[in-house]
Structure formats: structure tokens, C-alpha cells
Design an enzyme around this catalytic site. Sequence first.
Site, PDB file in Angstrom:
ATOM      1  N   ARG A 170       7.958  -5.274 -38.140  1.00 28.11           N
ATOM      2  CA  ARG A 170       8.414  -6.026 -36.836  1.00 28.11           C
ATOM      3  C   ARG A 170       8.016  -7.472 -36.893  1.00 28.11           C
ATOM      4  NH1 ARG A 170       6.987  -2.562 -31.614  1.00 28.11           N
ATOM      5  NH2 ARG A 170       4.635  -3.030 -32.412  1.00 28.11           N
ATOM      6  N   TYR A 171       6.859  -7.686 -37.411  1.00 33.89           N
ATOM      7  CA  TYR A 171       6.451  -9.258 -37.240  1.00 33.89           C
ATOM      8  C   TYR A 171       6.488  -9.628 -38.699  1.00 33.89           C
ATOM      9  CZ  TYR A 171       3.894  -7.874 -32.945  1.00 33.89           C
ATOM     10  OH  TYR A 171       3.293  -7.538 -31.809  1.00 33.89           O
ATOM     11  N   ARG A 174       3.573  -8.997 -41.219  1.00 38.46           N
ATOM     12  CA  ARG A 174       2.710  -8.071 -41.154  1.00 38.46           C
ATOM     13  C   ARG A 174       3.619  -6.688 -41.152  1.00 38.46           C
ATOM     14  NH1 ARG A 174       2.129 -11.555 -37.373  1.00 38.46           N
ATOM     15  NH2 ARG A 174       1.731 -10.986 -35.177  1.00 38.46           N
ATOM     16  N   CYS A 183      -4.171  13.913 -36.438  1.00 39.16           N
ATOM     17  CA  CYS A 183      -5.304  13.368 -35.701  1.00 39.16           C
ATOM     18  C   CYS A 183      -6.362  14.419 -35.674  1.00 39.16           C
ATOM     19  CB  CYS A 183      -4.880  12.851 -34.302  1.00 39.16           C
ATOM     20  SG  CYS A 183      -3.732  11.412 -34.477  1.00 39.16           S
ATOM     21  N   CYS A 187      -4.337  12.442 -27.921  1.00 36.07           N
ATOM     22  CA  CYS A 187      -4.480  11.897 -26.892  1.00 36.07           C
ATOM     23  C   CYS A 187      -3.192  11.932 -25.902  1.00 36.07           C
ATOM     24  CB  CYS A 187      -4.830  10.525 -26.792  1.00 36.07           C
ATOM     25  SG  CYS A 187      -6.325   9.932 -27.714  1.00 36.07           S
ATOM     26  N   CYS A 190      -0.492   9.365 -26.062  1.00 46.44           N
ATOM     27  CA  CYS A 190      -0.155   8.835 -27.432  1.00 46.44           C
ATOM     28  C   CYS A 190       1.260   8.059 -27.582  1.00 46.44           C
ATOM     29  CB  CYS A 190      -0.207  10.014 -28.351  1.00 46.44           C
ATOM     30  SG  CYS A 190      -0.090   9.430 -30.148  1.00 46.44           S
ATOM     31  N   ARG A 192       2.589   7.530 -30.293  1.00 50.91           N
ATOM     32  CA  ARG A 192       3.418   8.224 -31.302  1.00 50.91           C
ATOM     33  C   ARG A 192       3.482   9.685 -31.239  1.00 50.91           C
ATOM     34  NH1 ARG A 192       0.458   4.317 -34.629  1.00 50.91           N
ATOM     35  NH2 ARG A 192       1.546   2.488 -34.252  1.00 50.91           N
ATOM     36  N   ASP A 353       1.654   2.268 -22.810  1.00 49.28           N
ATOM     37  CA  ASP A 353       3.157   2.440 -23.144  1.00 49.28           C
ATOM     38  C   ASP A 353       3.800   3.183 -22.339  1.00 49.28           C
ATOM     39  OD1 ASP A 353       2.455   0.420 -24.893  1.00 49.28           O
ATOM     40  OD2 ASP A 353       2.165   1.658 -26.659  1.00 49.28           O
ATOM     41  N   ASP A 390       2.759  -4.255 -24.674  1.00 56.15           N
ATOM     42  CA  ASP A 390       3.535  -4.159 -25.962  1.00 56.15           C
ATOM     43  C   ASP A 390       5.005  -3.654 -25.636  1.00 56.15           C
ATOM     44  OD1 ASP A 390       4.139  -3.842 -28.559  1.00 56.15           O
ATOM     45  OD2 ASP A 390       2.410  -2.533 -29.030  1.00 56.15           O
ATOM     46  N   LYS A 397       3.486  -7.514 -28.883  1.00 55.68           N
ATOM     47  CA  LYS A 397       2.615  -7.843 -27.760  1.00 55.68           C
ATOM     48  C   LYS A 397       2.644  -8.840 -27.113  1.00 55.68           C
ATOM     49  CE  LYS A 397      -0.569  -4.781 -30.696  1.00 55.68           C
ATOM     50  NZ  LYS A 397       0.382  -4.539 -31.708  1.00 55.68           N
TER      51      LYS A 397
END
Length: 443
Positions: A170-171, A174, A183, A187, A190, A192, A353, A390, A397
Site C-alpha cells: 500500500r505504501y 514498504r 493466533c 481478539c 480483529c 483481519r 477499525d 487507519d 494511517k
Amino acid sequence: MKLQTGEAEEPPSRPRATHLLSHPHRPINALTTAAVPTAAPALGLPAARTERFPVGPRTRAFRKRFFADVDPVQWNDWRWQARNRIRSLEHLDHIFKLSDDERDAVARHQGSLPLGITPYYASLMSRDDPTEPLRRTHIPVGTEYLKTPGEADDPLGEDGHSAVPGLVHRYPDRVLFLATGFCSTYCRYCTRSRMVGDAGGEYSFSRPQWEDALNYIADNPQIRDVLISGGDPLTLSDERIDYLLGRLRGIKHVEFVRLGTKVPAVLPMRVTRSLVRVLKKHHPLWMSIHFTHPTELSPEVTEAVTRLADAGIPLGSQTVLLKDINDSVETLKTLYHGLLMRRVRPYYLYQCDPITGSSHFRTTIDKGLEIMQGLRGHTTGYAVPTYVVDAPGGGGKIPLLPDYVVGRDGADLVLRNFEGNTYRYTDPEGTVGSDRPFDEGTV
């Protein structure tokens, strides 16, 4: 009842290399408790000792009550913790006094983002109070099944920015390398949630996927920074972590590698001395750790982050702002002070998010700015993270700050400090604040 039949496993190991792999890899759910290795007597070497790891008093009492047949060596084996996660309504009901809402939500669950809580992390939660912060972040409730306006399964547009499966570009300089869908705990907010646990479909993680991602990075010399995330990359075996970091370090234009993880907070015994030795091989290496609440700052976590810091790994914390969980100045200040004392620098405070089913976790932006104003100037700057949204759709961000600009009075920019007092800064060529002519009588 079981909530799932399987989970995303670690990518298969690379072909055996005798200098790196001492044994073939097995999926995490098939791991057995590691035996304490011993040296061959013929070599005259002493037997290897079991690695010592602290156990806090709260966790010790929990183990004796709910896992009385588990000795401290097993308890501190991260593989045992991962294999014995709380994953069913029956197991959850054995430990927690569930509300009707929690019980119904767990029973309804299907698909990705399963129930999964390590016994260690469960030991930090209230058994009786469903509003306790850590419990709220990991036990489902009914509002998880409500989709409100603005929410989406992939709100950050990661799938649309995937150069190859599992690699988000996206950037310009990076990339985000999604190494696994596994995981140790899940959470409920989450980002994702669509791809972790038993996601299935297009969300699979395999050796060919890793190789495609590595080849893409090698073929694009503008990429200098790689963030490895998932899932949680520290749930991979030492050998796989070593392999992935080694491959990235072999790409000359990759200057900066980061690991994004929650493992030190929820499975601190994973930070073994052997893992630390692997990580030290691949400097410069940075780590962003997901911390939520001061309750997480246990003796076990202190040991884990101490080992990482002593290994020369700069540590930053990433915290999601969560309604009625950590959305107060006092809670976050306590967390951030505790992290600094453990050599973890608060890095980002994320606005939650808009993932599908997360409305009960989200605060207003006003609340986030109020908290930032209550931190800035009232504690050391090292304890003040950057508050970010985000941007939905892949905008990246965007930092948000309280407005300290009062206005402009000729050549002077008029500013307000943390105490509410105004100050003039001579800035004759500037334009900031020119849309707000300053009137001394209005202050």
C-alpha cells in the site's frame, strides 16, 4: 461443543537443511510437550536444564484451580499453552460464569475468528464479571453479529492492495507480509477477522505463498521496509521464523524488518531463549507489540519483554482504543507508564477499525482526541503515542492531534498549551492560523 474443526496452520517448512532444521516441522495443533533435551553422556556434557520462567501469583492460583494436573514445566511450555487454548463453550463454561449473551454468542459462532484464549491469558480475566476489560475483548457477545453503517469485512482494503496473496503493498517503500492465519488468542475486534482461524477459501498460508511474496519483494527494489504480521508470526516455529527473516535479510534493498505480534502479552512464555537467539541473528529488527490494558503487565510479560529488549530489539506498543475497556486517560497513562518501565515505547493508539460487528468497541474520534489532550503535557512525551485512524479503503494511517492553534495575530501565531494558556510564537512568513484572526478579548 467445538467451535471449529480446524485452524490455519503455519506454512510448511522449507526443505530440510541440516545446518538449520534439527527435526521436521509439525503443525502447531499436533505438537506435544517438548521433552527436556539431554546431551549424549559419551560427550561428557551436562544435561540441558529446563528453562525457568516466572509465574505470577494470580496465574499460579488459576492454574491450581483449573489445571491442577498441569505442572509448572508444562504450563510454561508455549506449545502446551497453544494446544490447550480455551476453544469450546464447554471449556469456557467450566472456567467462567457466562452471561446469557456470551453463551448465546459463542454457540452461534461459525467460520473465521474462532474462540481461542490461552490458559495463561484467561488467568488474567475475571471469572464472574462479563464487563471486565480483557474478558470483553476475547469472549464473544451478541453485538458481534450486528453490521452497522460504515463497517466492512476488509475495511482497510488490504485484499485490494495485495500484490500477491498474503503481501499487501500500500505504501511505496514498504509492504505487509502476512505470514500465517494463526493466533494464540483471537481478539474480537480483529482487523483481519476475515482471514484468521478457520477462514478457508482464499485465505490460506503456504510455502508457495511465502515464496511468491519473497520473490515479489526481491523484484521490487523500492521496497526497503517489511512488516511481518498475520495472524501472529511469533506462533511460527523458531525454524520458520529464522528462515523467513534470513530470506528477507538476503534481499539487499530490504533495510528494515518489523514483527507485529500480540504473543508477548498473551503467550509470554513463547519468548524462549532459543527464540531470542534466532531474532538476534537478524538485526536490525524491530517489534510492535499489541497491548490493551494495564492488567496485561504481569511478571510473565515483564520477563518476555525484558528478554527481547536485552536482545537489542527496539520495542513499540500498538494499542487499539476500545470503548469502556481502555478509553480513559488514567487507564492508558497507567498502561503507558508500565510499558515504559519495561522498555516498551508507546507507538500507536489506533481508532478501532470499522470491522464488521465491532460497533460496541468503537469510541468517537472526540474521545480519542480528549485522551490525547489529557496525555500530552501531563506525562513524559515518551508515554504519548501517535493517535491514528487507519483510513478505510486503504488510505493508510492518518494521525490526529488536538487543535492547539488558537489563531494568528499579524506575525504572531497564537498557540494554546496543555494547561489552556495562550502563547505567541513569532512566525512572520507563516500562514498557519490565518483562517482564524485572533481577538484577545475572546480568549
